[in-house]
Design a protein around this motif. Structure first.
Motif: not given
Length: 74
Positions: A48-74
């Motif tokens: 379902x998430x893949x279908x949403x992505x292909x339909x433009x109903x959702x967007x991806x988030x870069x891994x680097x951004x997720x790591x930075x947002x949750x302070x998980x950077x090395x």
């Protein structure tokens, strides 16, 4: 309560397993469902998430951004 029809070969295998182990067929059906239900839920959620992505109903988030947002950077 759930009633299902199984192919003859599968029913025969299930009966043999139950007889050989002294457990009920219901026990093994419950075990099989429990073992695979989470995988099925995950698969359909991902589909379902893949279908949403292909339909433009959702967007991806870069891994680097997720790591930075949750302070998980090395």
């Amino acid at each position: 309560m759930l009633a299902i029809r199984l192919p003859a070969e599968l029913e025969t295998r299930l009966e043999a397993l139950a007889r050989a182990t002294g457990r009920t067929k219901t026990f093994y059906v419950r075990e099989a469902i429990t073992a695979h239900l989470e995988d099925l839920e995950d698969f359909y959620l991902a589909d379902q998430r893949l279908a949403d992505l292909r339909a433009g109903a959702t967007q991806t988030v870069a891994l680097e951004d997720v790591l930075k947002r949750y302070d998980l950077e090395d």
